[in-house]
Enzyme design. Structure first.
Site, short mmCIF file in Angstrom:
data_model
loop_
_atom_site.label_atom_id
_atom_site.label_comp_id
_atom_site.label_asym_id
_atom_site.label_seq_id
_atom_site.Cartn_x
_atom_site.Cartn_y
_atom_site.Cartn_z
N THR A 37 0.88 -1.18 0.00
CA THR A 37 0.00 0.00 0.00
C THR A 37 0.91 1.23 0.00
OG1 THR A 37 -0.16 -0.18 2.38
CG2 THR A 37 -2.02 -1.05 1.11
N MET A 63 7.85 2.60 5.52
CA MET A 63 8.86 1.55 5.67
C MET A 63 10.19 2.02 5.08
SD MET A 63 8.03 -1.13 7.23
CE MET A 63 6.62 -1.96 7.89
N VAL A 73 1.08 4.54 1.32
CA VAL A 73 1.59 5.28 2.49
C VAL A 73 2.55 4.39 3.28
CG1 VAL A 73 0.95 6.48 4.61
CG2 VAL A 73 -0.52 6.69 2.59
N CYS A 74 2.16 3.15 3.49
CA CYS A 74 3.00 2.20 4.23
C CYS A 74 4.36 2.02 3.57
CB CYS A 74 2.32 0.84 4.33
SG CYS A 74 0.74 0.86 5.16
N THR A 75 4.35 1.98 2.25
CA THR A 75 5.61 1.79 1.52
C THR A 75 6.57 2.95 1.80
OG1 THR A 75 4.51 0.47 -0.16
CG2 THR A 75 6.58 1.52 -0.81
#
Ligand code: BEZ
Length: 209
Positions: free
Chosen positions: A42, A49, A44-46
């Site tokens: 996804t 991280m 935003v998560c990428t």
């Protein structure tokens, strides 16, 4: 009931991208930045991280281990890490918890049904080497976290522990700190021989190295 500042961080044993961990053993003598994500692959998560991986030396400098979590499997996480590295120009080396059955997400109250019944929101737990929760923050799925702020609060907590001080609004490392009201002026003369600036009897600023 949700976890509170000062609580012992609940222990758990779980598969991660770096093998199975038992949380308290894995913490060792470090601080921990434990942060949850809604899902692999996804956008935003990428970016989050990737940002954490880019800041790996900063986390080492703060004696802090990052630990990610999302409610997918180790195999999915490992494929996603390739994407994170490709798109964020980094080399993600910290572990990501594979919480496919939501065991840890439930334990840490990371699933907020008003946002999603199945995926974790963006929770942050800063945990000290005594395994105590020192800070919690919760962001919605649609808002990426500010990693300067995460490093800043770790710095503030560690500086507070070292010098027994508090930090004012918008404090940044190197800025003036506050002598807590619980410290009398007599005690402060021993504790802060460098002196202080007394704006009010309850508002005393000093400097620490
Ligand atoms: C994201 O990481 O981009 C995301 C994940 C779940 C909901 C909204 C955004």
């Amino acid at each position: 009931m949700s976890l509170r500042i000062g609580d012992t961080a609940p222990n758990f044993t779980i598969p991660t991208t770096k093998g199975e961990i038992t949380f308290h053993d894995w913490i060792g003598d470090s601080w921990v930045f434990f942060f949850s994500h809604p899902a692999d692959f996804t956008p935003v998560c990428t970016t989050e991280m990737g940002r954490t991986a880019q800041l790996s030396q900063e986390f080492i400098n703060h004696n802090t281990k990052p630990l990610g979590l999302s409610t997918d499997t180790v195999e999915e996480h490992i494929k996603w890490i390739d994407d994170v590295n490709d798109t964020q120009d980094t080399d993600l080396a910290f572990p990501i918890v594979a919480d496919a059955d939501h065991k840890v997400a439930q334990l840490y109250d990371m699933i907020h049904p008003g946002e999603s019944e199945t995926a974790a929101v963006r929770s942050v737990f800063i945990i000290d080497p005594n395994k105590r929760i020192r800070l919690t923050m919760t962001y919605p799925m649609s808002v990426g976290r500010n990693f300067d702020e995460i490093l800043r609060v770790i710095d503030a907590l560690q500086t507070g522990d070292k010098y027994k001080i508090a930090t004012p609004a918008d404090w940044l490392p190197g800025g003036k700190v506050i002598i807590p009201p619980s410290v009398t002026n007599e005690q402060a003369r021993t504790q802060f021989p460098q002196g202080w600036d007394e704006v009010r009897p309850y508002l005393r600023f000093t400097e620490v190295k």
